[in-house]
Motif scaffolding. Sequence first.
Motif, PDB file in Angstrom:
ATOM      1  N   PRO A 148      -0.300   2.185  19.188  1.00 17.03           N
ATOM      2  CA  PRO A 148       0.355   2.252  17.879  1.00 17.03           C
ATOM      3  C   PRO A 148      -0.634   1.871  16.766  1.00 17.03           C
ATOM      4  O   PRO A 148      -1.359   0.888  16.898  1.00 17.03           O
TER       5      PRO A 148
ATOM      6  N   THR B  89      -2.022   0.454  13.315  1.00 19.18           N
ATOM      7  CA  THR B  89      -1.722  -0.526  12.275  1.00 19.18           C
ATOM      8  C   THR B  89      -2.954  -0.660  11.397  1.00 19.18           C
ATOM      9  O   THR B  89      -4.062  -0.345  11.805  1.00 19.18           O
ATOM     10  N   ILE B  90      -2.724  -1.142  10.181  1.00 15.62           N
ATOM     11  CA  ILE B  90      -3.815  -1.428   9.262  1.00 15.62           C
ATOM     12  C   ILE B  90      -4.804  -2.384   9.939  1.00 15.62           C
ATOM     13  O   ILE B  90      -6.010  -2.263   9.826  1.00 15.62           O
ATOM     14  N   ARG B  91      -4.220  -3.360  10.690  1.00 17.84           N
ATOM     15  CA  ARG B  91      -5.053  -4.369  11.332  1.00 17.84           C
ATOM     16  C   ARG B  91      -6.032  -3.745  12.328  1.00 17.84           C
ATOM     17  O   ARG B  91      -7.213  -4.051  12.317  1.00 17.84           O
ATOM     18  N   ASN B  92      -5.542  -2.836  13.229  1.00 19.37           N
ATOM     19  CA  ASN B  92      -6.508  -2.337  14.203  1.00 19.37           C
ATOM     20  C   ASN B  92      -7.528  -1.394  13.589  1.00 19.37           C
ATOM     21  O   ASN B  92      -8.655  -1.289  14.067  1.00 19.37           O
TER      22      ASN B  92
ATOM     23  N   ILE C  56     -10.472  -3.292   6.001  1.00 24.72           N
ATOM     24  CA  ILE C  56      -9.207  -2.882   5.396  1.00 24.72           C
ATOM     25  C   ILE C  56      -9.405  -2.440   3.943  1.00 24.72           C
ATOM     26  O   ILE C  56      -8.859  -1.421   3.508  1.00 24.72           O
ATOM     27  N   LYS C  57     -10.250  -3.175   3.218  1.00 25.74           N
ATOM     28  CA  LYS C  57     -10.485  -2.794   1.811  1.00 25.74           C
ATOM     29  C   LYS C  57     -11.171  -1.437   1.738  1.00 25.74           C
ATOM     30  O   LYS C  57     -10.860  -0.602   0.873  1.00 25.74           O
TER      31      LYS C  57
ATOM     32  N   TYR D 291      -8.675   1.295   2.319  1.00 27.26           N
ATOM     33  CA  TYR D 291      -7.932   1.568   1.075  1.00 27.26           C
ATOM     34  C   TYR D 291      -8.764   2.405   0.101  1.00 27.26           C
ATOM     35  O   TYR D 291      -8.248   3.307  -0.565  1.00 27.26           O
TER      36      TYR D 291
ATOM     37  N   PRO E 159      -6.681   5.893  -1.008  1.00 30.83           N
ATOM     38  CA  PRO E 159      -5.942   5.005  -1.915  1.00 30.83           C
ATOM     39  C   PRO E 159      -4.426   5.266  -1.876  1.00 30.83           C
ATOM     40  O   PRO E 159      -4.011   6.392  -1.665  1.00 30.83           O
ATOM     41  N   GLY E 160      -3.670   4.207  -2.087  1.00 30.31           N
ATOM     42  CA  GLY E 160      -2.206   4.355  -2.192  1.00 30.31           C
ATOM     43  C   GLY E 160      -1.515   3.955  -0.910  1.00 30.31           C
ATOM     44  O   GLY E 160      -0.852   2.951  -0.855  1.00 30.31           O
ATOM     45  N   GLY E 161      -1.656   4.728   0.123  1.00 31.04           N
ATOM     46  CA  GLY E 161      -1.026   4.408   1.410  1.00 31.04           C
ATOM     47  C   GLY E 161      -1.955   4.860   2.509  1.00 31.04           C
ATOM     48  O   GLY E 161      -1.784   5.935   3.077  1.00 31.04           O
TER      49      GLY E 161
ATOM     50  N   LYS F 267      -0.612   5.974   6.103  1.00 33.48           N
ATOM     51  CA  LYS F 267       0.266   7.137   5.974  1.00 33.48           C
ATOM     52  C   LYS F 267      -0.555   8.384   5.639  1.00 33.48           C
ATOM     53  O   LYS F 267      -0.405   9.440   6.259  1.00 33.48           O
TER      54      LYS F 267
ATOM     55  N   PRO G  34       2.986   6.731  11.019  1.00 31.66           N
ATOM     56  CA  PRO G  34       3.479   5.485  11.615  1.00 31.66           C
ATOM     57  C   PRO G  34       4.904   5.255  11.121  1.00 31.66           C
ATOM     58  O   PRO G  34       5.165   5.350   9.924  1.00 31.66           O
TER      59      PRO G  34
ATOM     60  N   GLU H 138       3.382  -6.989   8.693  1.00 32.54           N
ATOM     61  CA  GLU H 138       2.764  -5.825   9.322  1.00 32.54           C
ATOM     62  C   GLU H 138       3.544  -5.471  10.580  1.00 32.54           C
ATOM     63  O   GLU H 138       4.233  -6.302  11.152  1.00 32.54           O
ATOM     64  N   MET H 139       3.396  -4.239  11.012  1.00 29.48           N
ATOM     65  CA  MET H 139       4.033  -3.798  12.245  1.00 29.48           C
ATOM     66  C   MET H 139       3.034  -3.991  13.388  1.00 29.48           C
ATOM     67  O   MET H 139       1.827  -3.972  13.150  1.00 29.48           O
TER      68      MET H 139
ATOM     69  N   MET I 148       5.530  -0.021   5.380  1.00 31.53           N
ATOM     70  CA  MET I 148       5.871   1.360   5.724  1.00 31.53           C
ATOM     71  C   MET I 148       6.107   2.139   4.423  1.00 31.53           C
ATOM     72  O   MET I 148       6.106   1.576   3.344  1.00 31.53           O
TER      73      MET I 148
ATOM     74  N   ASN J 271       4.714   0.808   1.091  1.00 28.38           N
ATOM     75  CA  ASN J 271       3.250   0.879   1.244  1.00 28.38           C
ATOM     76  C   ASN J 271       2.546  -0.382   0.756  1.00 28.38           C
ATOM     77  O   ASN J 271       1.482  -0.326   0.157  1.00 28.38           O
TER      78      ASN J 271
ATOM     79  N   ASN K  29       0.725  -3.640   1.892  1.00 21.80           N
ATOM     80  CA  ASN K  29       0.102  -4.404   2.987  1.00 21.80           C
ATOM     81  C   ASN K  29      -0.432  -5.702   2.426  1.00 21.80           C
ATOM     82  O   ASN K  29      -1.456  -5.720   1.749  1.00 21.80           O
TER      83      ASN K  29
ATOM     84  N   TYR L  95      -3.772  -5.401  -0.516  1.00 21.66           N
ATOM     85  CA  TYR L  95      -5.202  -5.078  -0.469  1.00 21.66           C
ATOM     86  C   TYR L  95      -5.674  -4.244  -1.653  1.00 21.66           C
ATOM     87  O   TYR L  95      -6.863  -4.118  -1.872  1.00 21.66           O
ATOM     88  N   GLU L  96      -4.729  -3.641  -2.360  1.00 21.40           N
ATOM     89  CA  GLU L  96      -5.130  -2.871  -3.534  1.00 21.40           C
ATOM     90  C   GLU L  96      -4.990  -3.665  -4.821  1.00 21.40           C
ATOM     91  O   GLU L  96      -5.172  -3.118  -5.903  1.00 21.40           O
TER      92      GLU L  96
ATOM     93  N   LYS M 146      -2.113  -4.934  -5.818  1.00 19.80           N
ATOM     94  CA  LYS M 146      -0.723  -4.900  -6.287  1.00 19.80           C
ATOM     95  C   LYS M 146      -0.102  -6.279  -6.063  1.00 19.80           C
ATOM     96  O   LYS M 146      -0.425  -6.957  -5.090  1.00 19.80           O
TER      97      LYS M 146
ATOM     98  N   GLU N  13      -5.493  -6.703  20.216  1.00 17.17           N
ATOM     99  CA  GLU N  13      -5.866  -7.616  19.131  1.00 17.17           C
ATOM    100  C   GLU N  13      -4.701  -8.499  18.674  1.00 17.17           C
ATOM    101  O   GLU N  13      -4.899  -9.485  17.975  1.00 17.17           O
TER     102      GLU N  13
ATOM    103  N   PRO O 252       4.922   1.958  22.873  1.00 12.13           N
ATOM    104  CA  PRO O 252       5.444   2.338  21.547  1.00 12.13           C
ATOM    105  C   PRO O 252       6.970   2.378  21.478  1.00 12.13           C
ATOM    106  O   PRO O 252       7.541   3.229  20.812  1.00 12.13           O
TER     107      PRO O 252
END
Lengths: 102, 414
Positions: free
Chosen positions: A60, A62-65, A74-75, A78, A82-84, A87, A98, B155-156, B192, B219, B221, B235-236, B238, B265, B294
């Motif tokens: 699955p 994730t932003i983390r992995n 992560i930065k 982004y 940008p934005g999402g 997704k 996701p 986070e998921m 999400m 969206n 995070n 992270y942006e 916001k 992880e 999943p």
Amino acid sequence: METTIAGKQVKLNEQGYLTDLNEWNRDVAAALAAEEGVELGEEHWPVLEYLQSQHKQEVPLTIRNVGKSGIVDIKGFYALFPGGPLKKASRIAGIPKPASCI
Amino acid sequence: MKHLVILGAGTAGTMMSNHLAKSLPKEWDITIIDQRKIHHYQPGYLFIPFGTYTESDIVKPVKKFLPSRAKYIQKPILNVDKDKDLVHLEGGQAIPYDLLIIATGTDIAPEETPGMAGPHWHKSIFDFYTLNGAVKLHRALEEWNGGHLVVHITEMPIKCPVAPLEFTFLAESYFHEKGMSEKVKITFVTPMDGAFTKPVASDQLGHLLKDKGIDVVPNFNVMEIDGDAKKLIDYEGKEVSYDLLVTVPTNKGAEYIERSGFGDELNFVPTHKGTLQSKVKDNIFCIGDATNIPASKAGSVAHFEGEILMENIKRFIEGRELKDEFDGHANCFVETGHGKALLIDFNYTHQPVSGTFPFPGIGPLTLLRESRMNHMGKLAFKWVYWNMLITGRHIPFVPSKMSEAGKNFEEIQS
């Protein structure tokens, strides 16, 4: 839904995501990226390939992995999408969005 | 004698010990290891902040639900030595196994987000995924004079992915009943792309948030929390300000999994999604929230996994090929407030759709639509949990594989 992207016949789900990764190629990716407001450059491809490999292993996303992948933090993720990022990058990589369970 | 060892005496571990006690061949003994004395009915945490349940409503002794055939060792786990087939416990004891079942679930890890687990934790930042957090949040809500309530997913993946949404709906209902609706603004913040992420649910239920006046920030995070300024920052860059933050922190598997060197992880165990055999070693199986499959992390999923896992343990012992059949089936009530709830039924390949359950065309429960009957079902589930689910009894009319009968799948053929 069947449609043509970058000269290739592809199937998209109702949210505009490819339903078959085999229909993905770099031209399709560039066209999907343009719809997301992203212009693909050298730095995007390793990230997209990483997402595809994770998807094939049924991990699955994730932003983390992504952040721990060693490919981009992560930065940086982004900054590329940008934005999402998860997704958008998933859509451009031709893999499912996701989602939660509902 | 051969040794079967279960790690974790929560929903999945307790249920498996009861299944195994009935059908495991006599030459096997069963040991179950957990550090806890008390079993929590975790679906009940959701109701504690609103005073619907109190602590005593949702706790019972672990041992009360374990079969006499299983030996219970109440100690913390240090690590698993998969090469030597040994479980090391704190204090130096080593427990050998021929077959291991990992069922140690998931827990919150607020320390993963800078600013979350600091001086503001359980003061202005709360969780409801622990009994302690839920009880403290209850006190805070009782005393609160109003302002901006932010319900937040870090986070998921998280345990019970619908719980934050249920909390949001129940909070709206709670403040309405207290006559405080005018004083409270509720915002739902999620990584999400919306509160609902599946097309049919989003289409049919999206109006619920709007109708209840709840804002959604998608969206998002979170990178850090500024507890002094009461702000979430992503992270942006916001920002979302709050007066009271109810967050679902990062969820992680147990720490001994990290010490054993085989988790991902987030300390979840790499597991084959159809057979529930781990990818760590052939004689290690995994069930419930501890896996990385999943499927949703939920008690109903553990219940449905139980049947396949029993079959595969039998086959493994007999040296036969495993059944690759778990379909990701989940079945969950979703509280929507004001005495109503939804019911959702789905699996790896089928998203939740509308229809009737469990009897096609009859119900009495309605899928993906609010009803009072569904809410009664959710409250009645507490009895089902203690008396049927963890004791390993079959729940009538609800097969482990998802049924497509009585469901409106034409909704997604677009």
